[in-house]
Design a protein around this motif. Structure first.
Motif, PDB file in Angstrom:
ATOM      1  N   ALA A 293     -12.335   3.656  -4.596  1.00 38.87           N
ATOM      2  CA  ALA A 293     -12.009   2.417  -3.889  1.00 38.87           C
ATOM      3  C   ALA A 293     -13.209   1.915  -3.098  1.00 38.87           C
ATOM      4  O   ALA A 293     -13.485   0.706  -3.048  1.00 38.87           O
ATOM      5  CB  ALA A 293     -10.813   2.639  -2.963  1.00 38.87           C
TER       6      ALA A 293
ATOM      7  N   THR B 116      -6.071  -0.592  -2.699  1.00 37.66           N
ATOM      8  CA  THR B 116      -6.914  -0.243  -1.558  1.00 37.66           C
ATOM      9  C   THR B 116      -8.186  -1.091  -1.534  1.00 37.66           C
ATOM     10  O   THR B 116      -8.603  -1.590  -0.474  1.00 37.66           O
ATOM     11  CB  THR B 116      -7.289   1.247  -1.601  1.00 37.66           C
ATOM     12  OG1 THR B 116      -6.101   2.036  -1.672  1.00 37.66           O
ATOM     13  CG2 THR B 116      -8.091   1.644  -0.378  1.00 37.66           C
TER      14      THR B 116
ATOM     15  N   VAL C 288      -9.124  -3.505   1.657  1.00 40.69           N
ATOM     16  CA  VAL C 288     -10.290  -3.171   2.482  1.00 40.69           C
ATOM     17  C   VAL C 288     -11.387  -4.210   2.329  1.00 40.69           C
ATOM     18  O   VAL C 288     -12.011  -4.634   3.310  1.00 40.69           O
ATOM     19  CB  VAL C 288     -10.805  -1.763   2.124  1.00 40.69           C
ATOM     20  CG1 VAL C 288     -12.093  -1.451   2.886  1.00 40.69           C
ATOM     21  CG2 VAL C 288      -9.742  -0.717   2.431  1.00 40.69           C
TER      22      VAL C 288
ATOM     23  N   LEU D 125      -3.440   2.553  -7.057  1.00 41.03           N
ATOM     24  CA  LEU D 125      -3.798   2.792  -5.659  1.00 41.03           C
ATOM     25  C   LEU D 125      -5.239   2.377  -5.379  1.00 41.03           C
ATOM     26  O   LEU D 125      -5.529   1.804  -4.324  1.00 41.03           O
ATOM     27  CB  LEU D 125      -3.596   4.273  -5.318  1.00 41.03           C
ATOM     28  CG  LEU D 125      -3.867   4.683  -3.872  1.00 41.03           C
ATOM     29  CD1 LEU D 125      -3.004   3.882  -2.914  1.00 41.03           C
ATOM     30  CD2 LEU D 125      -3.615   6.176  -3.702  1.00 41.03           C
ATOM     31  N   THR D 126      -6.139   2.641  -6.310  1.00 37.97           N
ATOM     32  CA  THR D 126      -7.536   2.233  -6.137  1.00 37.97           C
ATOM     33  C   THR D 126      -7.654   0.720  -6.044  1.00 37.97           C
ATOM     34  O   THR D 126      -8.357   0.183  -5.179  1.00 37.97           O
ATOM     35  CB  THR D 126      -8.398   2.749  -7.297  1.00 37.97           C
ATOM     36  OG1 THR D 126      -8.304   4.177  -7.361  1.00 37.97           O
ATOM     37  CG2 THR D 126      -9.849   2.355  -7.129  1.00 37.97           C
TER      38      THR D 126
ATOM     39  N   MET E  81       0.826  -1.204   0.000  1.00 41.55           N
ATOM     40  CA  MET E  81       0.000   0.000   0.000  1.00 41.55           C
ATOM     41  C   MET E  81       0.864   1.260   0.000  1.00 41.55           C
ATOM     42  O   MET E  81       0.607   2.223  -0.738  1.00 41.55           O
ATOM     43  CB  MET E  81      -0.921  -0.015   1.222  1.00 41.55           C
ATOM     44  CG  MET E  81      -1.860   1.195   1.305  1.00 41.55           C
ATOM     45  SD  MET E  81      -3.008   1.266  -0.081  1.00 41.55           S
ATOM     46  CE  MET E  81      -3.977  -0.191   0.236  1.00 41.55           C
TER      47      MET E  81
ATOM     48  N   ALA F 159     -10.500   7.726  -2.726  1.00 41.83           N
ATOM     49  CA  ALA F 159     -11.178   6.975  -1.668  1.00 41.83           C
ATOM     50  C   ALA F 159     -12.581   6.563  -2.092  1.00 41.83           C
ATOM     51  O   ALA F 159     -13.032   5.446  -1.795  1.00 41.83           O
ATOM     52  CB  ALA F 159     -11.235   7.819  -0.389  1.00 41.83           C
TER      53      ALA F 159
END
Length: 466
Positions: free
Chosen positions: A296, A337, A341, A333-334, A268, A293
């Motif tokens: 994601a 993440t 999560v 990154l998406t 990450m 965010a």
């Protein structure tokens, strides 16, 4: 012509104004320095890292003897309890007394080094609050000392594994020191090396946060031509192709996939580096980070919403759309993440870092292939859907099948040869086809509305622009 002169009072006032204007930058700089004496945003990074290292040196375990299949003796030892671990190993494996005494002497050296490292780290924390940038040198000394301490511990671990191998008849090969090692360093010890390598080069810049108070001028610009690959995209490509696979391989070989969260967190952090290089010339704003965010979160919710349909999920589609709309760095990154999560709902395991990498890489490649869509060109949804199908089938699927093979070998569930590996890949084809079809379908229906919304947000707020 008669020369005209201003009255003396006017001349005096103008000279005073000119002097004040020259002094203004100095006053602003002094005021800036006064503000920068406290703990600002960037300076908190090395301070928190130092606090974590202090905790690692004094409390957290450094060595572990795996409890699954390697020995009947299991233990986790901090720096101040390593002697108990070594005496237990000596009794279990039958160390000669001379070897045990030599090992205890090395552990005493390591213990003394840890105390010195804790003192150096504590001194740096205090100096970081008091003298700011001038604390960079003692900070570098502290972080490097702790990193070298881990190197010393790693050398002791390898010697112990070699001795245990001789006593138990293990072959002296690479596997005996990695996957089949009897003693291991914990992720806490390895993290000291990571902090040392990173912070030794960046410490002065992190501690000097006066630039946070400089006036910012940000001009929104919409580029209409493709500028090619930027520096941050090249850095991101290197991290994606080289650094992140090395982190996963390190976790498999030296941590035996038991430190899932440490490996996932490392992946990450590496995936965040190229994304935050977008802000190398200015500070990030909350609305810019929130967009990633939200994408994601959509992927996580989409995976949860379709739990009743095995392998038919919109995650890959949303990740690819994010990469196309926001750039390859944001796409990776998406994906990383979303995988991390969502696995809090579906279950964490050794597969989590592999999923993070697999989802991230298809988002990154999608952002590279369709990067012209971010510069005023209309996205070709059909091509995006075809890419989503192929990427899920030929990239995500084989990566996850490889993780299955690696986990089978590392956990000693079965012996894997080429025929068994091919059988696993073949068994994964139907699953990958279903997943690829779902990516095609979701991109077909979601790409246009999501791209329009994201494009509108980008133009309205000027987010993620260089």
């Amino acid at each position: 012509m008669k020369e005209y002169r201003l009255p003396a009072k006017v001349m005096t006032a103008l000279e005073k104004t000119d002097t004040d204007m020259k002094k203004a930058p100095i006053k602003l700089q002094n005021r800036d320095s006064q503000k920068a004496r406290g703990m600002d945003t960037l300076a908190l990074i090395p301070v928190f890292a130092a606090l974590y290292e202090l905790l690692t040196l004094l409390v957290l375990p450094w060595f572990s003897v795996p409890e699954l299949r390697y020995t009947g003796y299991t233990f986790k030892a901090s720096v101040f309890h390593m002697a108990d671990m070594e005496e237990g190993l000596a009794e279990y494996f039958g160390y000669p007394d001379t070897v045990l005494q030599a090992a205890l002497q090395n552990l005493n050296i390591l213990r003394i080094g840890a105390v010195i490292g804790a003192v150096l780290t504590l001194v740096f924390i205090v100096l970081a609050f008091l003298i700011k940038v001038r604390a960079a040198l003692p900070g570098r000394i502290a972080f490097l000392w702790n990193a070298l301490l881990t190197v010393y511990a790693f050398s002791f671990m390898m010697d112990s594994n070699k001795l245990i191998g001789l006593l138990t008849g293990k072959p002296d090969n690479f596997m005996s020191y990695t996957l089949e090692s009897s003693m291991q360093l914990t992720p806490y010890a390895y993290s000291l090396v990571i902090f040392g390598v990173i912070l030794v080069f960046m410490l002065e810049q992190l501690l000097d946060t006066r630039s946070e108070y400089e006036a910012e001028q940000y001009i929104l610009k919409v580029e209409t031509e493709d500028p090619g690959l930027s520096k941050r995209t090249v850095i991101g490509l290197i991290l994606v192709v080289v650094a992140i696979p090395l982190v996963i391989a390190f976790g498999v070989l030296f941590l035996q996939d038991r430190s899932i969260y440490f490996i996932s967190l490392s992946v990450m952090i590496l995936s965040m580096v190229p994304f935050f290089l977008v802000f190398e010339n200015r500070r990030p704003e909350a609305r810019e980070i929130i967009v990633i965010a939200v994408m994601a979160a959509l992927a996580v919710v989409g995976r949860a919403a379709f739990f009743m349909l095995p392998f038919f999920k919109p995650v890959a589609a949303i990740v690819i759309i994010s990469g196309v709309a926001l750039g390859p760095e944001a796409g990776f990154l998406t994906g990383a993440t979303a995988a991390l999560v969502s696995n809090f709902l579906f279950g964490q395991g050794p597969w989590t870092p592999w999923q993070m990498f697999a989802f991230g890489i298809i988002g990154f490649i999608g952002g590279l292939i369709f990067r012209k869509c971010r510069h005023g060109r209309h996205a070709n949804v059909k091509l995006m859907a075809v890419y989503g199908f192929l990427a899920t089938l030929m990239i995500y699927g084989p990566i996850m099948d490889t993780s299955t093979i690696v986990q089978s070998v590392s956990m000693d569930l079965q012996e894997i040869d080429w025929e068994a590996a091919l059988a696993i890949y073949a068994a994964g084809i139907p699953v990958n086809l279903v997943h690829a079809t779902s990516s095609f379908v979701f991109i077909w229906f979601l790409a246009n509305p999501l791209l329009k919304k994201l494009d509108r947000v980008k133009q309205k707020y000027g987010i993620l622009e260089p």
